[in-house]
Motif scaffolding. Structure first.
Motif, short mmCIF file in Angstrom:
data_model
loop_
_atom_site.label_atom_id
_atom_site.label_comp_id
_atom_site.label_asym_id
_atom_site.label_seq_id
_atom_site.Cartn_x
_atom_site.Cartn_y
_atom_site.Cartn_z
N LEU A 3 -9.53 -28.39 8.44
CA LEU A 3 -7.88 -28.54 7.34
C LEU A 3 -7.10 -26.62 7.61
CD1 LEU A 3 -6.40 -29.38 5.74
CD2 LEU A 3 -8.23 -29.77 4.30
N PHE A 4 -8.83 -25.68 7.17
CA PHE A 4 -7.87 -24.49 7.13
C PHE A 4 -8.45 -23.45 7.90
CE2 PHE A 4 -9.05 -26.50 3.04
CZ PHE A 4 -7.67 -26.60 2.22
N PRO A 5 -7.22 -22.58 7.64
CA PRO A 5 -7.45 -21.29 9.44
C PRO A 5 -9.69 -20.69 9.01
CG PRO A 5 -5.78 -20.94 8.32
CD PRO A 5 -6.62 -22.23 7.59
N PRO A 6 -9.87 -20.87 9.84
CA PRO A 6 -11.76 -19.84 9.76
C PRO A 6 -11.54 -18.33 8.95
CG PRO A 6 -10.81 -19.68 12.02
CD PRO A 6 -9.97 -20.55 11.29
N GLN A 7 -11.88 -18.14 7.91
CA GLN A 7 -12.13 -17.12 7.59
C GLN A 7 -13.47 -16.18 8.22
OE1 GLN A 7 -9.66 -15.34 5.63
NE2 GLN A 7 -8.38 -17.80 6.06
N GLU A 8 -12.78 -15.06 8.56
CA GLU A 8 -13.99 -14.08 9.32
C GLU A 8 -15.12 -13.38 8.40
OE1 GLU A 8 -12.71 -11.23 11.55
OE2 GLU A 8 -11.30 -10.32 10.10
N LYS A 9 -16.49 -13.83 7.64
CA LYS A 9 -17.70 -12.95 7.41
C LYS A 9 -17.58 -11.70 7.80
CE LYS A 9 -20.03 -17.41 7.08
NZ LYS A 9 -21.30 -17.92 6.73
N LEU A 10 -17.05 -11.26 7.36
CA LEU A 10 -16.62 -9.66 7.47
C LEU A 10 -17.97 -8.70 6.86
CD1 LEU A 10 -15.32 -7.14 8.60
CD2 LEU A 10 -13.99 -6.96 6.52
N SER A 11 -18.65 -7.56 7.29
CA SER A 11 -19.64 -6.56 6.85
C SER A 11 -18.63 -5.94 6.61
CB SER A 11 -21.14 -6.36 7.77
OG SER A 11 -21.59 -8.07 7.94
N ILE A 12 -18.52 -5.60 5.12
CA ILE A 12 -18.21 -3.96 4.99
C ILE A 12 -18.63 -2.88 5.34
CG2 ILE A 12 -16.77 -2.93 2.40
CD1 ILE A 12 -15.50 -5.58 1.91
N TYR A 13 -18.12 -1.23 5.68
CA TYR A 13 -19.53 -0.31 5.49
C TYR A 13 -19.41 -0.46 7.47
CZ TYR A 13 -18.92 -0.22 0.66
OH TYR A 13 -18.12 0.60 -0.67
N PHE A 278 -0.63 -16.28 13.69
CA PHE A 278 -0.08 -18.15 14.05
C PHE A 278 -0.68 -18.78 15.31
CE2 PHE A 278 2.14 -21.76 15.72
CZ PHE A 278 1.71 -22.40 14.94
N GLU A 279 -0.70 -18.23 15.95
CA GLU A 279 -1.32 -18.19 17.57
C GLU A 279 -2.32 -18.38 17.74
OE1 GLU A 279 2.95 -17.35 19.94
OE2 GLU A 279 0.83 -15.57 20.35
N SER A 280 -3.14 -17.92 17.06
CA SER A 280 -4.34 -17.35 17.74
C SER A 280 -5.32 -19.00 16.74
CB SER A 280 -5.09 -15.90 16.66
OG SER A 280 -6.43 -15.81 16.50
N ALA A 281 -5.04 -18.63 15.26
CA ALA A 281 -5.64 -19.47 14.09
C ALA A 281 -5.44 -20.90 14.68
CB ALA A 281 -4.63 -19.12 12.16
N ALA A 282 -4.21 -21.68 15.32
CA ALA A 282 -3.33 -22.80 15.33
C ALA A 282 -4.68 -22.99 16.43
CB ALA A 282 -1.76 -22.48 16.44
N SER A 283 -4.83 -22.11 17.47
CA SER A 283 -5.84 -22.38 18.22
C SER A 283 -7.31 -22.78 17.79
CB SER A 283 -5.75 -21.08 19.55
OG SER A 283 -6.26 -21.53 20.95
N VAL A 313 1.73 -18.14 6.74
CA VAL A 313 1.02 -18.91 8.24
C VAL A 313 0.05 -20.40 7.57
CG1 VAL A 313 0.52 -18.08 10.29
CG2 VAL A 313 2.05 -17.58 10.12
N GLU A 314 -1.01 -19.54 7.05
CA GLU A 314 -2.06 -20.09 6.91
C GLU A 314 -2.10 -21.64 5.70
OE1 GLU A 314 -4.67 -17.78 4.52
OE2 GLU A 314 -5.34 -16.92 5.86
N LYS A 315 -1.10 -21.58 4.84
CA LYS A 315 0.11 -22.64 4.27
C LYS A 315 0.39 -23.34 5.11
CE LYS A 315 0.71 -20.63 0.16
NZ LYS A 315 1.18 -20.45 -0.87
N ILE A 316 1.26 -23.23 6.10
CA ILE A 316 1.85 -23.76 7.57
C ILE A 316 0.64 -24.50 8.26
CG2 ILE A 316 2.79 -24.01 9.73
CD1 ILE A 316 4.74 -21.54 8.18
N LEU A 317 -0.34 -23.71 8.68
CA LEU A 317 -1.19 -24.49 9.44
C LEU A 317 -1.99 -25.38 9.02
CD1 LEU A 317 -2.51 -21.31 10.74
CD2 LEU A 317 -1.83 -23.05 12.67
N THR A 318 -2.24 -25.72 8.01
CA THR A 318 -2.98 -26.37 7.06
C THR A 318 -2.32 -27.79 6.67
OG1 THR A 318 -4.34 -24.89 5.61
CG2 THR A 318 -4.17 -27.08 4.82
N ARG A 319 -0.51 -28.04 6.57
CA ARG A 319 0.50 -28.89 6.76
C ARG A 319 0.97 -29.43 7.95
NH1 ARG A 319 0.93 -25.91 2.40
NH2 ARG A 319 1.73 -26.48 0.43
N LEU A 320 0.14 -29.18 9.33
CA LEU A 320 0.26 -29.24 10.89
C LEU A 320 -0.87 -29.62 10.80
CD1 LEU A 320 1.74 -25.92 12.62
CD2 LEU A 320 2.84 -28.57 11.54
#
Length: 447
Positions: A3-13, A278-283, A313-320
């Motif tokens: 439903l939502f674009p995947p959010q990467e888990k980032l290890s800061i530093y 958009f193209e990456s998240a849509a895929s 763009v994230e809002k658009i993807l969820t609505r699609l």
């Protein structure tokens, strides 16, 4: 399907841009690192951009990339100002965040003195005890509790109040704090503090951060990088000091340089960062490939004129994803596809246009403004001129037929009537009500 674009888990530093530079911002990070490693004067750099432009993502990756990829020697600290604005004075939280990043040994010994001085200088203290009591076991609580314990709790509060009444005591403490700070960089390696989300803070705290940086951290080779929307920060200044204040000049007292992240990715065949994302998240979300391709054509036209952000763009993807029978839409007549996709974009980016479409008050001027369509772009007699844009021509023609009910003359009117059915018998007046009923009448997304 997601439903939502995947959010990467980032290890800061621990991570930089390598292998994850989708938006092509590594080079900007390299140039920032080169500048801050060379400059001795204390510098405050504002990474400026509207909300949703990817500033936080860039800063979180750059904090790690500075050492891991860019050859930086500086100690880097990431500080989320919004997560710390429950304090009245940011000096304690900043001091604690720096201490957490320093290696054990001499630097930590110097910094213990700085933390004690910082607690004495912090005022007002009225909310400190409550903040420490309610922060719990969060990562924010560490610096607060540490400062309270080291300073001796209530007795320290009274001592600090007495201390604040003595002008000479305050000046001496500020010099002592700066001396401790200078000892961290005396070997030549800079100290860089990244402050993110400053423009989301309450106005008094945001401006306190700027004041603290200017008065306490103005030490050679101590630099700050702030992720901020300068327009929003100017609004904060006016909210605090009055509408008549020159907010731009006020901020120049605190900010040495500003930089904007590149909005285009690639070289000669560059595309907007919004399209690449958009193209990456849509895929990744499983959006139908043909439908995503049609949406991308709309975005290429509207991204600039409508100021579409990465967050949009994230809002658009969820609505699609929420569209009924989304995978079937790419097989519809092109007119239906166009109107449905436009509704998705309006709903996510310009809700007032979506509401106007529902009320029947949307105009062709609204369509032209949103997509940036000019007369030259839709003049089919000048297809070789370089200004003609076939996507703009199609979108404009479809919407003209839908909005006028097919009763007004338009270029290729017959062709546009057949973009809704094979024989061109569809009444233009029935198009928008049907789209709104079948595709936008059930779910409303809370952004």
């Amino acid at each position: 399907m997601k439903l939502f674009p995947p959010q990467e888990k980032l290890s800061i530093y621990e991570q930089g841009f390598d292998g994850a530079d989708l938006l092509g911002r590594r080079e900007a990070g390299q140039r920032l690192s080169e500048l801050l490693e060379k400059v001795e004067d204390p510098v405050v750099v504002a990474v400026d951009g509207p909300w949703g432009s990817g500033k936080s993502h860039f800063l979180k990756r750059w904090v790690g990339a500075h050492r891991l990829e860019n050859g930086g020697t500086a100690t880097t600290i990431y500080f989320d100002a919004f997560a710390n604005d429950f304090l009245d004075d940011p000096l304690i939280a900043l001091t604690g965040a720096i201490g957490e990043r320093l290696p054990a040994g001499k630097d930590q010994d110097h910094w213990k003195t700085a933390k004690t001085v910082a607690y004495k200088l912090a005022r007002p203290l009225l909310r400190l005890g409550a903040a420490a009591a309610t922060a719990g076991a969060t990562e924010i609580a560490g610096p607060v509790l540490d400062a309270v314990i080291e300073a001796g709790g209530k007795e320290a509060e009274k001592a600090a109040e007495d201390f604040w009444r003595r002008e000479d005591g305050r000046k001496a403490a500020m010099l002592k704090f700066q001396e401790c700070l200078a000892q961290l960089t005396e070997a030549g390696a800079p100290l860089i503090v990244v402050i993110d989300e400053l423009d989301r803070c309450r106005p008094d705290y945001a401006l306190s951060v700027l004041e603290v940086i200017k008065h306490f951290f103005a030490v050679p080779r101590v630099h700050f990088v702030m992720g901020v929307n300068l327009d929003a920060l100017e609004h904060i200044v006016r909210a605090r000091y009055g509408i008549g204040v020159n907010a731009h000049d006020y901020l120049k007292r605190f900010i040495s340089l500003s930089m904007q992240l590149p909005d285009w990715v690639g070289g000669a065949n560059s595309v907007r960062a919004q399209i690449r994302y958009f193209e990456s998240a849509a895929s990744a979300m499983g959006v139908d490939q043909k439908l995503a391709g049609e949406v991308a054509r709309h975005l290429k036209l509207a991204a600039g004129p409508a100021a579409i952000s990465l967050r949009d763009v994230e809002k658009i993807l969820t609505r699609l994803v929420l569209l009924p029978k989304a995978k079937e839409i790419s097989g519809f007549y092109h007119g239906w596809q166009t109107v449905i996709i436009s509704h998705v974009l309006f709903q996510a980016v310009r809700p007032e246009l979506f509401q106007a479409a529902l009320r029947g008050s949307l105009s062709l001027a609204d369509i032209d403004s949103f997509y940036g369509i000019t007369n030259a772009m839709i003049d089919s007699s000048a297809k070789g001129s370089g200004e003609y844009d076939h996507v703009a021509f199609i979108i404009r023609g479809v919407w003209q037929f839908a909005l006028t009910g097919g009763n007004e003359p338009a270029q290729d009117k017959d062709n546009f009537s057949r973009s809704f059915d094979s024989f061109g018998l569809r009444s233009g007046a029935s198009i928008l009500p049907q789209v709104q009923r079948d595709y936008f009448g059930l779910f409303q997304v809370n952004d």
